[in-house]
Design a protein around this motif. Structure first.
Motif, PDB file in Angstrom:
ATOM      1  N   ASP A  73       9.731 -33.278  11.131  1.00 34.62           N
ATOM      2  CA  ASP A  73       8.683 -32.446  11.729  1.00 34.62           C
ATOM      3  C   ASP A  73       7.302 -33.072  11.567  1.00 34.62           C
ATOM      4  O   ASP A  73       6.460 -32.979  12.470  1.00 34.62           O
ATOM      5  CB  ASP A  73       8.702 -31.048  11.097  1.00 34.62           C
ATOM      6  N   LEU A  74       7.059 -33.705  10.424  1.00 30.06           N
ATOM      7  CA  LEU A  74       5.761 -34.360  10.208  1.00 30.06           C
ATOM      8  C   LEU A  74       5.586 -35.541  11.163  1.00 30.06           C
ATOM      9  O   LEU A  74       4.500 -35.743  11.725  1.00 30.06           O
ATOM     10  CB  LEU A  74       5.640 -34.823   8.759  1.00 30.06           C
TER      11      LEU A  74
ATOM     12  N   LEU B  56       5.904 -39.724   1.964  1.00 33.87           N
ATOM     13  CA  LEU B  56       5.844 -38.355   2.477  1.00 33.87           C
ATOM     14  C   LEU B  56       4.493 -37.710   2.204  1.00 33.87           C
ATOM     15  O   LEU B  56       3.901 -37.073   3.082  1.00 33.87           O
ATOM     16  CB  LEU B  56       6.947 -37.521   1.833  1.00 33.87           C
ATOM     17  N   THR B  57       4.002 -37.844   0.975  1.00 30.74           N
ATOM     18  CA  THR B  57       2.736 -37.196   0.635  1.00 30.74           C
ATOM     19  C   THR B  57       1.564 -37.868   1.343  1.00 30.74           C
ATOM     20  O   THR B  57       0.596 -37.196   1.712  1.00 30.74           O
ATOM     21  CB  THR B  57       2.513 -37.190  -0.884  1.00 30.74           C
ATOM     22  N   ALA B  58       1.632 -39.188   1.554  1.00 25.66           N
ATOM     23  CA  ALA B  58       0.567 -39.874   2.285  1.00 25.66           C
ATOM     24  C   ALA B  58       0.528 -39.423   3.741  1.00 25.66           C
ATOM     25  O   ALA B  58      -0.550 -39.199   4.314  1.00 25.66           O
ATOM     26  CB  ALA B  58       0.755 -41.384   2.200  1.00 25.66           C
ATOM     27  N   LEU B  59       1.698 -39.273   4.360  1.00 26.61           N
ATOM     28  CA  LEU B  59       1.751 -38.795   5.741  1.00 26.61           C
ATOM     29  C   LEU B  59       1.226 -37.363   5.829  1.00 26.61           C
ATOM     30  O   LEU B  59       0.426 -37.037   6.708  1.00 26.61           O
ATOM     31  CB  LEU B  59       3.191 -38.858   6.254  1.00 26.61           C
ATOM     32  N   HIS B  60       1.666 -36.504   4.921  1.00 24.93           N
ATOM     33  CA  HIS B  60       1.206 -35.116   4.912  1.00 24.93           C
ATOM     34  C   HIS B  60      -0.307 -35.052   4.708  1.00 24.93           C
ATOM     35  O   HIS B  60      -1.009 -34.287   5.390  1.00 24.93           O
ATOM     36  CB  HIS B  60       1.933 -34.328   3.812  1.00 24.93           C
TER      37      HIS B  60
ATOM     38  N   TYR C 168       3.939 -44.683   7.153  1.00 25.63           N
ATOM     39  CA  TYR C 168       4.379 -43.663   6.198  1.00 25.63           C
ATOM     40  C   TYR C 168       5.552 -42.865   6.782  1.00 25.63           C
ATOM     41  O   TYR C 168       6.525 -42.579   6.081  1.00 25.63           O
ATOM     42  CB  TYR C 168       3.241 -42.689   5.877  1.00 25.63           C
ATOM     43  N   GLY C 169       5.444 -42.518   8.047  1.00 23.75           N
ATOM     44  CA  GLY C 169       6.507 -41.741   8.688  1.00 23.75           C
ATOM     45  C   GLY C 169       7.816 -42.512   8.760  1.00 23.75           C
ATOM     46  O   GLY C 169       8.891 -41.968   8.448  1.00 23.75           O
TER      47      GLY C 169
ATOM     48  N   ARG D  85       7.412 -29.687  -4.831  1.00 21.06           N
ATOM     49  CA  ARG D  85       8.507 -28.933  -5.440  1.00 21.06           C
ATOM     50  C   ARG D  85       9.866 -29.500  -5.006  1.00 21.06           C
ATOM     51  O   ARG D  85      10.771 -29.670  -5.820  1.00 21.06           O
ATOM     52  CB  ARG D  85       8.400 -27.456  -5.052  1.00 21.06           C
ATOM     53  N   LEU D  86      10.000 -29.804  -3.710  1.00 22.23           N
ATOM     54  CA  LEU D  86      11.261 -30.317  -3.212  1.00 22.23           C
ATOM     55  C   LEU D  86      11.554 -31.733  -3.717  1.00 22.23           C
ATOM     56  O   LEU D  86      12.712 -32.092  -3.963  1.00 22.23           O
ATOM     57  CB  LEU D  86      11.264 -30.302  -1.679  1.00 22.23           C
ATOM     58  N   LEU D  87      10.509 -32.523  -3.873  1.00 25.63           N
ATOM     59  CA  LEU D  87      10.698 -33.899  -4.333  1.00 25.63           C
ATOM     60  C   LEU D  87      11.148 -33.944  -5.786  1.00 25.63           C
ATOM     61  O   LEU D  87      11.994 -34.763  -6.164  1.00 25.63           O
ATOM     62  CB  LEU D  87       9.395 -34.698  -4.156  1.00 25.63           C
TER      63      LEU D  87
END
Length: 400
Positions: free
Chosen positions: A203-204, A142-146, A230-231, A167-169
């Motif tokens: 959404d990402l 998730l963080t790599a995609l973001h 990543y997605g 925060r959510l993770l």
């Protein structure tokens, strides 16, 4: 009968395998009936070498964590890191300890040295970040995609900030608790935070797709391919965690199916890039439904191979591997009335057999199914002989 079978058995070479196929497949899937035996992996390495030299294949993919596989790919393509580091951090399931896997990586790096990017060999893991005992945190994917999107698109288009994701993770050990595999109550997959992360991941991925023309112009194709990985991984992991928290009778069936669905998505992405040799357990690559017992329950699901074959047709080919003995695991000479017993009597070792012709030679009366005394080895199902294009048979798997 033995004479007939002898006529359709050949030495294991890439050319002999290709002669079994109607066309050069984009994905040539080579299965194995057991894991962790370097005898089989050495044979895989040799087949890959011949496919590279004779058939133009440039990628090998194995049943290992797709995110960890990026470490191996970086090393073989650009020399990033050291061989020791790559073997420690680039493989899941303990595969990095294999001498045959180490030799594969070493040879690929040596082959690529000095070659232009378009001619280099590539490595891929096709499994999700999943172990038998659970699943990884979606944090890395998730963080790599973001991060990729944040570097390339207007911040206003992003559905959240990196801080909000963090925060959510929460703590990664919330996601990786081994007890969650058998106890849904231990899973965080259906928490409010996990539900919000699933929406953000969706959404990402949608933003990644919507910005594809810009992203391909602003970054490399490899960078975009990785972002797509990543997605797939982020959404797949969040889906897997969601169903780990499920309490219905279909829970385990859904989980094993989701794993193969993640593998299939990775395989289809590889097929879009060019011809690849894929190596995994027969049960992940076969076209027939896969089955196993888990937690005392019989499970059935469609494998990655079945899913990919349904989409690619002749561009997907499956060659199963069968074997005679693994004496160090208590698997001795196969009974003569089994498929493995018939193949054990052949003079060539190893050999590749035309599976449809073998099925036709045996006719309606199929040999008895072999019963394995060891849970780690899955014999061929005589009813599924026509499921593959070929069978690679290895008489004796020695302890190395």
């Amino acid at each position: 009968m033995a004479t007939d079978i002898k006529d359709i058995a050949h030495a294991v070479e890439a050319t002999a395998v290709m002669k079994l196929l109607p066309t050069r497949p984009r994905l040539l899937a080579l299965g194995e009936p057991t894991h962790g035996e370097d005898t089989l992996l050495d044979l895989r390495n040799e087949i890959f070498r011949q496919l590279v030299e004779q058939e133009g294949y440039r990628t090998i993919a194995i049943e290992s964590d797709c995110m960890m596989g990026l470490v191996v790919d970086d090393y073989v393509t650009t020399g990033t890191g050291t061989l020791d580091e790559v073997m420690e951090h680039g493989f899941s399931h303990g595969w990095g300890a294999s001498a045959a896997n180490r030799e594969l990586v070493r040879r690929m790096r040596a082959y690529n040295d000095g070659l232009p990017a378009s001619e280099r060999l590539r490595f891929a893991g096709v499994d999700g970040p999943l172990e038998i005992t659970g699943a990884a945190s979606p944090r890395q994917a998730l963080t790599a995609l973001h991060g990729y999107l944040a570097d390339q698109v207007d911040a206003d288009l992003l559905p959240c900030t990196a801080e909000a994701l963090d925060r959510l993770l929460g703590a990664d050990d919330r996601w990786t608790d081994p007890a969650a595999m058998m106890d849904p109550a231990k899973s965080v997959g259906q928490s409010a935070e996990a539900g919000e992360l699933r929406l953000l991941a969706d959404d990402l991925v949608a933003l990644l797709e919507a910005q594809t023309p810009h992203l391909l112009a602003a970054t490399s194709r490899d960078d975009w391919d990785r972002a797509c990985l990543y997605g797939r991984t982020a959404t797949g992991l969040l889906r897997y965690h969601h169903w780990m928290a499920d309490t219905s009778p279909a829970r385990l069936t859904r989980l094993v199916g989701l794993r193969d669905q993640m593998m299939a998505q990775n395989l289809l992405a590889l097929a879009a890039r060019g011809p690849a040799l894929v190596h995994a357990h027969n049960s992940h690559l076969q076209r027939a439904k896969s089955s196993m017992r888990m937690g005392g329950m019989p499970l059935e699901w469609w494998s990655a191979g079945a899913l990919v074959s349904a989409q690619l047709g002749e561009a997907y080919a499956f060659v199963a591997t069968a074997l005679g003995t693994i004496r160090h695991q208590g698997v001795d000479t196969p009974p003569p009335d089994t498929v493995e017993g018939l193949l054990y009597a052949l003079p060539d070792d190893p050999c590749v057999i035309d599976a449809p012709r073998l099925a036709a030679t045996l006719g309606a009366t199929r040999p008895a199914p072999r019963v394995s005394p060891w849970f780690g080895y899955a014999p061929l199902d005589p009813a599924q002989l026509g499921d593959s294009e070929g069978i690679v048979f290895v008489k004796d798997v020695a302890q190395i």
